[in-house]
Design a protein around this motif. Structure first.
Motif, mmCIF file in Angstrom:
data_model
loop_
_atom_site.group_PDB
_atom_site.id
_atom_site.type_symbol
_atom_site.label_atom_id
_atom_site.label_comp_id
_atom_site.label_asym_id
_atom_site.label_seq_id
_atom_site.Cartn_x
_atom_site.Cartn_y
_atom_site.Cartn_z
ATOM 1 N N TYR A 22 0.886 -1.166 0.000
ATOM 2 C CA TYR A 22 0.000 0.000 0.000
ATOM 3 C C TYR A 22 0.917 1.206 0.000
ATOM 4 O O TYR A 22 1.509 1.508 1.045
ATOM 5 C CB TYR A 22 -0.878 0.025 1.248
ATOM 6 N N ALA A 82 -1.485 -10.276 9.296
ATOM 7 C CA ALA A 82 -0.445 -11.084 8.646
ATOM 8 C C ALA A 82 -0.383 -10.841 7.136
ATOM 9 O O ALA A 82 0.654 -11.039 6.509
ATOM 10 C CB ALA A 82 -0.695 -12.570 8.914
ATOM 11 N N THR A 100 -6.010 -10.640 3.967
ATOM 12 C CA THR A 100 -6.881 -9.796 3.137
ATOM 13 C C THR A 100 -6.092 -9.199 1.976
ATOM 14 O O THR A 100 -6.566 -9.141 0.838
ATOM 15 C CB THR A 100 -7.493 -8.667 4.012
HETATM 16 P P1 ATP Z 1 -7.033 -9.128 9.507
HETATM 17 O O1 ATP Z 1 -7.568 -10.447 9.891
HETATM 18 O O2 ATP Z 1 -6.778 -8.239 10.682
HETATM 19 O O3 ATP Z 1 -7.750 -8.462 8.387
HETATM 20 P P2 ATP Z 1 -4.997 -9.774 7.585
HETATM 21 O O4 ATP Z 1 -4.094 -10.922 7.715
HETATM 22 O O5 ATP Z 1 -6.124 -9.883 6.624
HETATM 23 O O6 ATP Z 1 -5.562 -9.438 9.009
HETATM 24 P P3 ATP Z 1 -4.274 -7.438 6.128
HETATM 25 O O7 ATP Z 1 -5.600 -6.781 6.268
HETATM 26 O O8 ATP Z 1 -3.906 -8.036 4.842
HETATM 27 O O9 ATP Z 1 -4.118 -8.530 7.258
HETATM 28 O O10 ATP Z 1 -3.178 -6.380 6.572
HETATM 29 C C1 ATP Z 1 -1.788 -6.616 6.479
HETATM 30 C C2 ATP Z 1 -1.039 -5.351 6.842
HETATM 31 O O11 ATP Z 1 -1.329 -4.346 5.878
HETATM 32 C C3 ATP Z 1 -1.414 -4.774 8.200
HETATM 33 O O12 ATP Z 1 -0.234 -4.350 8.815
HETATM 34 C C4 ATP Z 1 -2.298 -3.610 7.844
HETATM 35 O O13 ATP Z 1 -2.163 -2.590 8.794
HETATM 36 C C5 ATP Z 1 -1.761 -3.163 6.494
HETATM 37 N N1 ATP Z 1 -2.831 -2.578 5.675
HETATM 38 C C6 ATP Z 1 -4.019 -3.145 5.370
HETATM 39 N N2 ATP Z 1 -4.751 -2.341 4.569
HETATM 40 C C7 ATP Z 1 -4.024 -1.220 4.377
HETATM 41 C C8 ATP Z 1 -4.221 0.004 3.640
HETATM 42 N N3 ATP Z 1 -5.336 0.209 2.932
HETATM 43 N N4 ATP Z 1 -3.227 0.909 3.688
HETATM 44 C C9 ATP Z 1 -2.098 0.690 4.388
HETATM 45 N N5 ATP Z 1 -1.839 -0.424 5.086
HETATM 46 C C10 ATP Z 1 -2.781 -1.371 5.091
#
Ligand code: ATP
Length: 238
Positions: free
Chosen positions: A14, A41, A44
């Motif tokens: 991002y 992690a 998403t």
């Molecule tokens: P969760 O179950 O909390 O959604 P996840 O494994 O799906 O966890 P992600 O949402 O992929 O994790 O996030 C991974 C990293 O990317 C995190 O550190 C999050 O803060 C960062 N992140 C997610 N979306 C954005 C964004 N739009 N802009 C900047 N950083 C982001």
């Protein structure tokens, strides 16, 4: 097994924030694969990267032998990737049926859309009962069903599901997971499932990957992952 999705060296960021650090992942034709991992992690982000949504990526993403990385999100949907995003992405001011019809825009061809809608109502009779109701008035479980139904209207070969159990009561979750199993078996749709509830995910999937800080740290048949000590302690609460 024939490979449907092949991901190699996938990086995603991002802006300046690098999240995925080189992911390799495969989904075979007709397979359910679970992607497990703690909050933050990168689960998403992996699904977003696969449909080139909101993140910049590097690495290769191949669907049924065709590279799809670098294509526009709607082209990826037309190529056969259906995404049920976190937060579900439902249009709350539209009716159930209008939401389903919107899903048909992701199809490569409009033929058969009406018949598919009836089949989707067959999986989710509650959506049929509420076809004329505004999506915003549906329960959380019904909205999740609608989000899955809408993605199915795009006629995907691969369904990317982001936390389908999120915020739902256990009985509804059980219901939704058994419908997903039917959709996989009866429609032959492959599924890549992101899920906090590792127990449920491992019961549905035949293969699982564990992601930690943007890297795959473990992968294998679900039965093997389920009996891994670290997974049992950290994700299965044993
Ligand atoms: P969760 O179950 O909390 O959604 P996840 O494994 O799906 O966890 P992600 O949402 O992929 O994790 O996030 C991974 C990293 O990317 C995190 O550190 C999050 O803060 C960062 N992140 C997610 N979306 C954005 C964004 N739009 N802009 C900047 N950083 C982001």
């Amino acid at each position: 097994m024939t490979k449907l999705l092949e991901v190699r060296g996938l990086h995603a960021a991002y802006g300046p924030t690098r999240v995925l650090q080189g992911i390799d992942l495969d989904v075979a034709q007709g397979e359910v694969v679970a992607l497990l991992g703690a909050n933050g992690a990168g689960k998403t982000t992996t699904l977003r990267a696969l449909c080139q949504m909101m993140v910049s990526t590097q690495g290769s993403i191949t669907l049924a032998g065709q590279r799809i990385d670098g294509r526009a999100t709607e082209q990826i949907a037309k190529a056969g990737v259906g995404h049920v995003p976190d937060g579900r992405g439902t249009f709350l001011g539209l009716t159930t049926e209008e939401n389903l019809r919107l899903g048909a825009y992701a199809r490569a061809s409009r033929t058969g859309a009406e018949a598919d809608m009836e089949r989707i109502y067959g999986y989710f009779p509650r959506l049929k009962e509420r076809r004329a109701q505004q999506a915003g008035t549906l329960s959380g479980g019904e909205q999740q069903m609608l989000a899955i139904g809408r993605a199915l209207m795009g006629k995907p070969r691969l369904l990317l599901l982001d936390e389908p159990s999120f915020g739902l009561a256990p009985l509804i979750v059980k219901d939704i997971f058994s419908i997903m199993r039917r959709i996989n078996q009866e429609e032959g749709v492959s599924i890549l499932l992101v899920e906090q509830n590792a127990k449920l995910a491992l019961a549905l999937a035949s293969t699982a990957y564990l992601i930690e800080t943007g890297r795959i740290v473990l992968s294998g048949p679900s039965a093997e992952i389920r009996s891994n000590d670290a997974v049992r302690r950290a994700y299965l609460g044993e």
